[in-house]
Design an enzyme around this catalytic site. Sequence first.
Site, mmCIF file in Angstrom:
data_model
loop_
_atom_site.group_PDB
_atom_site.id
_atom_site.type_symbol
_atom_site.label_atom_id
_atom_site.label_comp_id
_atom_site.label_asym_id
_atom_site.label_seq_id
_atom_site.Cartn_x
_atom_site.Cartn_y
_atom_site.Cartn_z
ATOM 1 N N LYS A 1 0.866 -1.185 0.000
ATOM 2 C CA LYS A 1 0.000 0.000 0.000
ATOM 3 C C LYS A 1 0.897 1.228 0.000
ATOM 4 C CE LYS A 1 -2.992 2.662 3.052
ATOM 5 N NZ LYS A 1 -3.742 2.654 4.315
ATOM 6 N N GLY B 1 -8.144 8.356 10.700
ATOM 7 C CA GLY B 1 -8.432 8.376 12.125
ATOM 8 C C GLY B 1 -9.462 9.398 12.555
ATOM 9 N N ALA C 1 -9.496 4.958 5.131
ATOM 10 C CA ALA C 1 -9.331 6.148 5.964
ATOM 11 C C ALA C 1 -10.635 6.884 6.208
ATOM 12 C CB ALA C 1 -8.315 7.113 5.369
ATOM 13 N N GLY C 2 -10.867 7.186 7.466
ATOM 14 C CA GLY C 2 -11.978 8.058 7.837
ATOM 15 C C GLY C 2 -13.249 7.349 8.258
ATOM 16 N N ASN D 1 -8.997 0.696 10.529
ATOM 17 C CA ASN D 1 -8.090 0.451 11.638
ATOM 18 C C ASN D 1 -8.631 1.110 12.905
ATOM 19 O OD1 ASN D 1 -6.006 0.115 13.440
ATOM 20 N ND2 ASN D 1 -4.405 0.485 11.986
ATOM 21 N N THR D 2 -8.497 2.428 12.987
ATOM 22 C CA THR D 2 -8.892 3.127 14.209
ATOM 23 C C THR D 2 -10.345 2.870 14.602
ATOM 24 O OG1 THR D 2 -7.357 4.863 13.544
ATOM 25 C CG2 THR D 2 -8.847 5.372 15.350
#
Lengths: 255, 255, 255, 255
Positions: free
Chosen positions: B96, B157, B183-184, B205-206
């Site tokens: 990535k 995040g 993301a997001g 992830n987060t």
Amino acid sequence: MLKIGPLSFQSRLLLGTGKYPDFSTQKQAVEQSATEILTFSVRRMNIFEKNQPNLLEELNTEKYSLLPNTAGAKTAEEAVQTARLARSSGLCDMIKVEIIGCQKTLLPDPVETLRASEMLLEEGFIVLPYTSDDVVLARRLEELGCHAIMPGASPIGSGQGIINPLNLQWIIEQTSIPVIVDAGIGSPSDAALAMELGADGVLLNTAVSGAKDPVKMAIAMKKAIEAGRLGYEAGRIPKKTYATPSSPTEGLISG
Amino acid sequence: MLKIGPLSFQSRLLLGTGKYPDFSTQKQAVEQSATEILTFSVRRMNIFEKNQPNLLEELNTEKYSLLPNTAGAKTAEEAVQTARLARSSGLCDMIKVEIIGCQKTLLPDPVETLRASEMLLEEGFIVLPYTSDDVVLARRLEELGCHAIMPGASPIGSGQGIINPLNLQWIIEQTSIPVIVDAGIGSPSDAALAMELGADGVLLNTAVSGAKDPVKMAIAMKKAIEAGRLGYEAGRIPKKTYATPSSPTEGLISG
Amino acid sequence: MLKIGPLSFQSRLLLGTGKYPDFSTQKQAVEQSATEILTFSVRRMNIFEKNQPNLLEELNTEKYSLLPNTAGAKTAEEAVQTARLARSSGLCDMIKVEIIGCQKTLLPDPVETLRASEMLLEEGFIVLPYTSDDVVLARRLEELGCHAIMPGASPIGSGQGIINPLNLQWIIEQTSIPVIVDAGIGSPSDAALAMELGADGVLLNTAVSGAKDPVKMAIAMKKAIEAGRLGYEAGRIPKKTYATPSSPTEGLISG
Amino acid sequence: MLKIGPLSFQSRLLLGTGKYPDFSTQKQAVEQSATEILTFSVRRMNIFEKNQPNLLEELNTEKYSLLPNTAGAKTAEEAVQTARLARSSGLCDMIKVEIIGCQKTLLPDPVETLRASEMLLEEGFIVLPYTSDDVVLARRLEELGCHAIMPGASPIGSGQGIINPLNLQWIIEQTSIPVIVDAGIGSPSDAALAMELGADGVLLNTAVSGAKDPVKMAIAMKKAIEAGRLGYEAGRIPKKTYATPSSPTEGLISG
């Protein structure tokens, strides 16, 4: 578990029975959704006329709790009359109060909804009023003794999803009875969002029956409602304006 | 099935490995999510240093495809160097490309991302660049030969979800390679929405590791991504400004 | 021109008088806004106690119509009492019915608002109820004979702007009395949007008094309301999903 | 005051000249808007062919700075060629780089835009590139030496307004050159919002020329941009989740 009055349900999806392309699709969608509560319009059903065929014959209605609605009523008196008709069948004690105050938007009439709820509670019904997302109106309905409240996410059948999540959240926060988001849900993400806000359930009809593949959409909605509920319980991360790296610059657990 | 280059996956959830409260929670979250692709920052992992303990030891890495990212790189050259380091472990051919161009927003640098992608493709990597939601930039990355593109929904995040669904939809419509929203994403409904727009996968992830209960959130996300994909395939109802009764006034199938 | 009952106004901005940093700023903001209608809380003003100094002494009240509100009232009876007190001063016949049903959200109580409006209309007041954006409730208030309706854009003082433009638009479309958007406006663009939706006026307080430079914000709001009104009259372009070149490929008038 | 390279302007509205119903309307709209910068497509104008009538003859071009754009160019080379043609007229040194990378969305090509900007800067042009709202791309354009950047709010002519205010805000925060929001503005409130975010100017075309009454809309936009700018300078109140009474319960300045 979803508790409405004396009743308990594993599923948090309430499914409407209208407008499916055919009986077979309707039956499969209902089964795949794993719903335990079926809603329908008393006025438009033959369920209570024994000499007429009707869609609920196709389903094993012992498996489902029935939640008839008073659609078509414009006054509290009409709604009460419809509710009595439904109960006279011996099939249901729950009633969804649906009194439309505007034919273009199909938005509910707060005054007649309050009156009808009060009258029906006095007659011993389990009362679930369809209401706007007016926060204080919801409080008033709870104070009357309603068993759940059903605020709309957006106009019936519009598929616009939750226009005002703030009002919905406040209705949920203030109440101790179940809040079932009703009307306007268009997609699985809409249903998940309703649950993430803390709703106790979601009522769907057009979003499933009007999908190109209603059976697949029924499964999607089942999963979305479970996902949203788990997400609510799991406690989401806060929204932040700025970014936060998912990989910490220090600490033991890195990634 | 999600296909990235020569690889195929049942799951459409890609899970990051950073910032879990502890190894045990991380391990359970990964397992419950049913992900088949784990992402991590090469620079912040000891995975490639044999004398160091590392988190992937806790997981059976034969069950997972590894997608290392180049986080920390500010130029194409640095990203290439990081990718080579990752490949030298013999554990992965996917990379990535993550080249941040702004430390406050952690948004990617389009110029260096394009350059790094080109260089890595020449070296035979399976290349998945993290990019903004710039529609033509995504097209350019596809033209280079990238194996998938990973547009951000909102800053890393931030948990803001999909700010610009229109750009995302256009990126998806125009491309023939997988689009993985990266993301997001903050909640299950965000993930479901990404899939409803037609995304081929979601990288998280987060949203999982930072939830109060990461394991429960992992399950929620798994279901949400399935729900969103099914919803996409099932064909949602159109959004309408005005209401449409779910109970028809005429017709055989009433409800 | 804005007409409320027998009164006519050039300005479509109604300005609250609370929470300015000092009298001088308040006075300048009021003047620069070009408002013709000042609102204030009867309960919290000394205006009707002649031996007390009060802020309206600073203003030439002959230039302004006064719109006292019933803030602090929790029942229709309390609101009526407050309205009578205001009228007894001889300074005003208009009354803004403000009956809060929830202290956290400061959202209005529909039941008491309806009752108070009915009682005040019988006593000959010019009645402007502050209401939620419930479409049918607004219709009910109009049917009672109210002279205008004042739906909230979002909670008082929240600065969140118009959360549900659809409800607001429907309230405007269905009614033949003025609709004045009240509460929640935070910025000039919010005020402009209210007017573009077809509102007849906007009531502001915190957005001006709480700005870092209230006088400059008063001017901004004046211009924004004029801009929004002109935009409404000028007929905006439709929103389109796809792009349309502003330069035509053929035709006489090119650019 | 808006400063672009060596030029200074009182007005922060840049107006396109395409697609007006007739010359007279165009002329009036331009005049009423109080714009000082007119934009037009070099390729579609006869301005540089002396034997052809053209719309700019109708306007006193000494009153206006001209900002030709390179619409129609698909590569940097084509854009440079178009820019040279425009400059050869002796009427303008500014050029808006517009290189479309997708005919359906009319979104710009980041690679060719960067290249063209670099080439044009070397030739001494005052360069204003039309770009997506990619934050790092905007930074790159500034680093090249561009005199302003023109991120799109949404696709050209779509009237969708500002889809991603966060990106726009970040572009504005990070840059020291003017940011002019270009494309997608549909209404005065959209224009006001762009200015409230801190934009230095707004470029409009279809929103004015395509309105039912373009002249009135030109006035509306003029006021909206002034309102938004004043609002930005005045410092708006923060958005809050919960309500705050505009009437304090204590303190000297009550209302």
